[in-house]
Design a protein around this motif. Structure first.
Motif, PDB file in Angstrom:
ATOM      1  N   UNK A   1       0.830  -1.212   0.000  1.00  0.00           N
ATOM      2  CA  UNK A   1       0.000   0.000   0.000  1.00  0.00           C
ATOM      3  C   UNK A   1       0.861   1.258   0.000  1.00  0.00           C
ATOM      4  N   UNK A   2       1.964   1.234   0.736  1.00  0.00           N
ATOM      5  CA  UNK A   2       2.827   2.426   0.793  1.00  0.00           C
ATOM      6  C   UNK A   2       3.457   2.709  -0.571  1.00  0.00           C
ATOM      7  N   UNK A   3       3.715   1.646  -1.318  1.00  0.00           N
ATOM      8  CA  UNK A   3       4.260   1.867  -2.665  1.00  0.00           C
ATOM      9  C   UNK A   3       3.185   2.446  -3.583  1.00  0.00           C
ATOM     10  N   UNK A   4       1.964   1.971  -3.427  1.00  0.00           N
ATOM     11  CA  UNK A   4       0.869   2.490  -4.261  1.00  0.00           C
ATOM     12  C   UNK A   4       0.618   3.966  -3.932  1.00  0.00           C
ATOM     13  N   UNK A   5       0.718   4.295  -2.635  1.00  0.00           N
ATOM     14  CA  UNK A   5       0.462   5.681  -2.214  1.00  0.00           C
ATOM     15  C   UNK A   5       1.616   6.618  -2.550  1.00  0.00           C
ATOM     16  N   UNK A   6       2.722   6.061  -3.008  1.00  0.00           N
ATOM     17  CA  UNK A   6       3.863   6.904  -3.385  1.00  0.00           C
ATOM     18  C   UNK A   6       4.782   7.206  -2.220  1.00  0.00           C
ATOM     19  N   UNK A   7       4.635   6.467  -1.121  1.00  0.00           N
ATOM     20  CA  UNK A   7       5.502   6.704   0.040  1.00  0.00           C
ATOM     21  C   UNK A   7       6.804   5.913  -0.054  1.00  0.00           C
ATOM     22  N   UNK A   8       6.777   4.848  -0.815  1.00  0.00           N
ATOM     23  CA  UNK A   8       7.963   4.010  -0.989  1.00  0.00           C
ATOM     24  C   UNK A   8       8.184   3.792  -2.476  1.00  0.00           C
ATOM     25  N   UNK A   9       9.424   3.713  -2.847  1.00  0.00           N
ATOM     26  CA  UNK A   9       9.723   3.446  -4.253  1.00  0.00           C
ATOM     27  C   UNK A   9       9.939   1.942  -4.426  1.00  0.00           C
TER      28      UNK A   9
END
Lengths: 448, 248
Positions: free
Chosen positions: B49-57
Motif C-alpha cells: 500500500x505504501x508503494x501504491x500511495x507513493x511513500x515508498x519506491x
C-alpha cells in the motif's frame, strides 16, 4: 564522543588546577560566599531538570499501567521513579563537575573530592523539590495545563541559571561593577554567620559535614516520597485520563478555506511554532546565551559604530537554524505531505520560507534603525544577517533524520558537529560584515 | 478518450529491505470496487500500500492509478489518491478545522467545495462540535476520524486504508464502516488492509490474500471458498486454510 568530552573536561580541569595553584589563597569568607553561589546555581539547574522529569513521569504511560495494576504500593513506584530522576540529574551535573574535582584533587587539593558527595546531595534535594513543584502545579493548573506550564517553568529556571552564570561577565568593567567590589565581598563576609551560609560552613568545616548534609538530603527525599508518593501516582493516573474536551474560544469562526498552497503551508508552520510555549522558551533560553556579548558590545558602542547591531548576525543565524530544524526536520505528520500532490522541492522551499519570514524583520532592523547615523554599517549588518540566516537554515535541508519537536533541546547534543558548523557560519558572516564595513569606510575616506 | 478500465493496475511489484517484503505482486482493481488485502503480520500488505500511495519506491514493477503512472507522474497520481495510515498522525496544535483547511489547501480545492465537504464530513463523523478544538486532547478514535475526514475531504478517486479500524471502539468503527460503504457506492475505489476478518467479509467486494510478499489467492468470498475447498466456510476458515504454513 562521551569519552572525548570527559577527556577534554579533565584536561580543562588540569589547566585550571595548575593556574589556580599559583594564585594566593582566597579568604575563607569569600570561599563560603562563592561556594554558596555555586551550589545555588547548580541547585537551580538541577531543579529545572528534575521538574521536567517529574512532569514527564506524570504524563508518560509506558509501564505505569502495569506497575499500578500490580500489588506493588504506589509509594514504592514513586520511590523508584524519583530515584531514577535523582540519579540521572546527579549524573548530568556530575559529568561536568567531577572531572574538575579529580584534577584539583590530583593537584594537591583532596577536599575537592567532596564533590562526589555534593552532587548526589543536590540531586536528592532537587528531585524532592521537583516532585513537590510538579504536584503543586498539578493541583493548581490541573492535568491539561501542567505539562506545558511545568516545561515552561523549568525553562525559565534554566534561563535564570544561565543569566546568573553570565552576571559577572556582564558587569565586568561596568560602573555598576563597583557595587560588587571588595566592599561588597566584605559585607557578604560579615553576613556569613547567617543561616543562608550555614550549609556551606558545615560543608567546608570538615569531613563529617558533607555526610551530614547527604543524610539531610536523603531524609528530605525519603520524606517527600513517603508523604507525596501516593498523591503523585494518583496525579499520574488522572493525567493519563485527561479530559478530551477543550473550551471553545468565543467569537472564533471556523472552517475558513481558501488561500494559496504556499500561504496555507506557511500558516500551518507558524501556527505550530507560536502555539508551542515550551518550544518558544527553549529558543529564548538559547538566545539568552548571547546576552553577555550583547552587554559588552553595547558598552563598546559609544566609542564608534553601534557594535551591538552585529549581534543580529548571530541571532538571525541561530534562530534560522532553530526554526528551520523545527519546520523541516520535526514534521509531525510527514506522510500527509508525502502523499499530497506537491513536490518535495516545493515543500522544502515553503518550509524554509516559513522559518525565515519571522527572522526577516530582525535582520532588516539594523538597516532601518541606522539609516541616518551609520547607513553603510546598517546595510552590511542586515545583508550579513540575512546571509547568516539563509546559510544556517540550509543546513537542515537534507541529511537530517526525521525527529520530534520534543527533541529540539537535544538536537545539538545528538549532532555536536552541526552546532559547531552553525557557529562557524555565523563567525564567517560576522567577519565578512566587518570586512565590508572596513572596505566601505576605507573607500569613503580615500581621496577622489 | 476512453476512461481507463482499471482504477489500480499493479504489475510485478517488488521491494526488498533486508529480505524480500513484496515479491512480485499483480493487482487489478476496477473503478468503484471495494478491495480488501488480507494477510498475516509481515506478509507485505503495508509495504504494498505504501508503494501504491507513493511513500515508498518499488525496486521493480509498475503502478498505474486511473491510467496515471505513479512512478512517472507521482504528483498527477497523488491528486487522485488519499492515504490513511494505521497510526493517526496529526498536528496536535491545530484544530480539526485548521487541519482540514490545511489538507484542502494541499490538494488546492476550491474554497466553497472544501467548506461544503468539511462540514458534511465533520457532521457525519460527529466532529462538528469539536471543530475548534486542538487535536492534542483527542482520543485515538477521534484522531482517526479527523484523519479520515482529511483523507476524504478532497473526494479522492482511490482511497488507500491501512488498518483503518484498529483501536476504534464499536460505535466509531461502525460510523467509519458506514462512511466507507457510502463512498464505495458513490464510485470511490477503496483498497484496505485489515486483520478484522468480519470487516472484510461485510465490506469488501473482492479479497486478495497475501503471504510472504506474494498474492496467494484473490477473488470474491465465494471464489475464495472454492479455492480453499471450504464451501460455506467463514472468511476466517478460508483465510486460515489459505495461509497455513506448507509442511516442510
Amino acid at each position: 564522543m562521551l569519552i572525548v568530552m570527559l577527556c577534554s573536561l579533565h584536561l580543562l580541569g588540569l589547566l585550571l588546577a595548575w593556574t589556580t595553584s599559583r594564585a594566593p589563597a582566597l579568604p575563607a569568607n569569600l570561599i563560603v560566599v562563592g561556594f554558596t553561589s555555586l551550589v545555588a546555581g547548580l541547585l537551580l539547574l538541577m531543579i529545572s531538570r528534575s521538574l521536567v522529569s517529574a512532569v514527564q513521569v506524570l504524563y508518560t504511560r509506558g509501564d505505569a499501567d502495569l506497575l499500578l495494576a500490580s500489588p506493588m504500593p504506589a509509594r514504592r513506584v514513586t520511590a523508584v521513579r524519583a530515584t531514577f530522576i535523582a540519579v540521572s540529574v546527579s549524573l548530568e551535573v556530575g559529568f561536568l563537575i567531577w572531572p574538575f574535582a579529580n584534577m584539583f584533587a590530583l593537584w594537591g587539593r583532596p577536599a575537592w573530592l567532596k564533590a562526589y558527595l555534593l552532587v548526589p546531595t543536590l540531586g536528592l534535594v532537587a528531585t524532592s523539590l521537583g516532585l513537590v513543584l510538579a504536584l503543586a502545579l498539578f493541583s493548581i493548573f490541573g492535568p491539561r495545563r501542567t505539562r506545558v506550564i511545568g516545561q515552561v517553568l523549568s525553562a525559565v529556571i534554566a534561563v535564570g541559571f544561565t543569566l546568573a552564570l553570565q552576571l559577572p561577565n556582564m558587569l565586568r568593567g561596568s560602573p555598576r561593577r563597583q557595587g560588587f567590589g571588595p566592599a561588597t565581598w566584605q559585607g557578604a563576609a560579615l553576613a556569613i554567620d547567617g543561616p543562608l551560609f550555614a550549609p556551606a560552613r558545615l560543608w567546608l568545616a570538615g569531613n563529617a559535614g558533607p555526610l551530614v548534609l547527604l543524610l539531610v538530603g536523603g531524609g528530605l527525599f525519603a520524606l517527600t516520597v513517603q508523604r507525596l508518593g501516593d498523591r503523585f501516582m494518583t496525579a499520574a493516573i488522572a493525567a493519563t485520563g485527561t479530559a478530551v474536551s477543550q473550551a471553545r474560544r468565543p467569537g472564533r469562526s471556523s472552517l475558513r478555506f481558501g488561500g494559496t498552497r504556499r500561504g496555507i503551508l506557511i500558516r500551518k508552520e507558524l501556527r505550530l511554532i507560536v502555539r508551542d510555549p515550551w518550544l518558544l522558551t527553549q529558543i529564548l533560553q538559547q538566545c539568552v546565551a548571547v546576552l553577555p556579548l550583547g552587554v559588552v558590545a553595547w558598552r563598546e558602542s559609544h566609542r564608534g559604530a553601534p557594535l551591538i547591531w552585529g549581534l543580529t548576525i548571530y541571532l538571525c543565524g541561530f534562530l534560522a537554524a532553530a526554526l528551520s530544524w523545527i519546520t523541516l526536520v520535526a514534521e509531525d505528520a510527514p506522510e500527509i505531505l508525502a502523499t499530497a500532490p506537491i513536490s518535495r522541492r516545493e515543500i522544502v522551499r515553503v518550509k524554509l520560507e516559513a522559518a525565515l519570514w519571522p527572522i526577516l524583520p530582525l535582520a532588516l532592523l539594523p538597516a532601518v534603525c541606522l539609516l541616518r547615523s551609520y547607513p553603510w554599517f546598517g546595510v552590511c549588518v542586515s545583508l550579513c544577517a540575512v546571509g547568516s540566516a539563509l546559510s544556517c537554515a540550509s543546513l537542515n535541508v537534507s541529511g537530517q533524520p526525521p525527529a520530534k519537536r520534543q527533541d529540539f533541546r537535544s538536537r545539538q547534543r545528538a549532532k555536536p558537529l552541526r552546532g559547531l558548523v552553525e557557529l562557524s557560519i555565523v563567525v564567517v558572516w560576522s567577519l565578512l560584515c566587518w570586512a565590508l564595513v572596513w572596505f566601505g569606510h576605507s573607500w569613503a575616506q580615500s581621496p577622489t | 478518450m476512453n476512461p481507463p478500465a482499471l482504477a489500480l493496475a499493479v504489475r510485478d511489484l517488488r521491494k526488498t529491505f533486508t529480505r524480500p517484503a513484496v515479491a512480485g505482486i499483480d493487482l487489478s482493481i476496477r473503478p468503484g470496487e471495494f478491495y480488501g488485502l488480507l494477510g498475516p503480520n509481515g506478509a507485505g500488505k503495508t509495504t504494498t500500500l505504501r508503494m501504491i500511495a507513493g511513500l515508498l519506491k518499488p525496486d521493480t514493477g509498475s503502478i498505474e492509478v486511473f491510467g496515471v503512472d505513479v512512478l512517472g507522474d507521482p504528483i498527477g497520481a497523488k491528486r487522485l489518491i488519499a492515504w490513511l495510515p494505521d497510526e493517526p498522525l496529526l498536528y496536535d496544535k491545530l484544530t480539526v478545522s485548521e487541519y482540514l483547511e490545511f489538507v484542502a489547501g494541499l490538494w488546492q480545492m476550491e474554497p466553497e467545495r472544501a467548506q461544503r465537504n468539511a462540514r458534511t464530513l465533520l457532521e457525519r463523523l460527529d466532529l462538528w462540535s469539536h471543530r475548534d478544538e486542538r487535536c492534542e486532547g483527542f482520543s485515538r478514535g477521534m484522531k482517526q476520524k479527523a484523519v479520515l475526514a482529511g483523507a476524504l475531504i478532497h473526494d479522492p478517486r482511490l482511497l488507500i486504508l491501512d488498518e483503518p479500524l484498529t483501536g476504534l471502539d464499536a460505535a466509531i468503527a461502525r460510523e467509519v464502516k458506514d462512511l466507507l460503504l457510502e463512498r464505495a457506492r458513490g464510485g470511490c475505489t477503496i483498497i484496505l488492509t485489515t486483520h478484522i476478518l468480519e470487516v472484510a467479509e461485510r465490506l469488501v467486494d473482492r479479497i486478495g490474500i497475501i503471504q510472504s510478499g506474494k498474492l496467494v489467492a484473490e477473488g470474491t468470498l465465494d471464489e475464495l471458498r472454492r479455492i480453499a475447498g471450504r464451501s460455506g466456510g467463514s472468511l476466517e476458515e478460508v483465510f486460515l486454510r489459505l495461509v497455513e504454513p506448507v509442511p516442510s
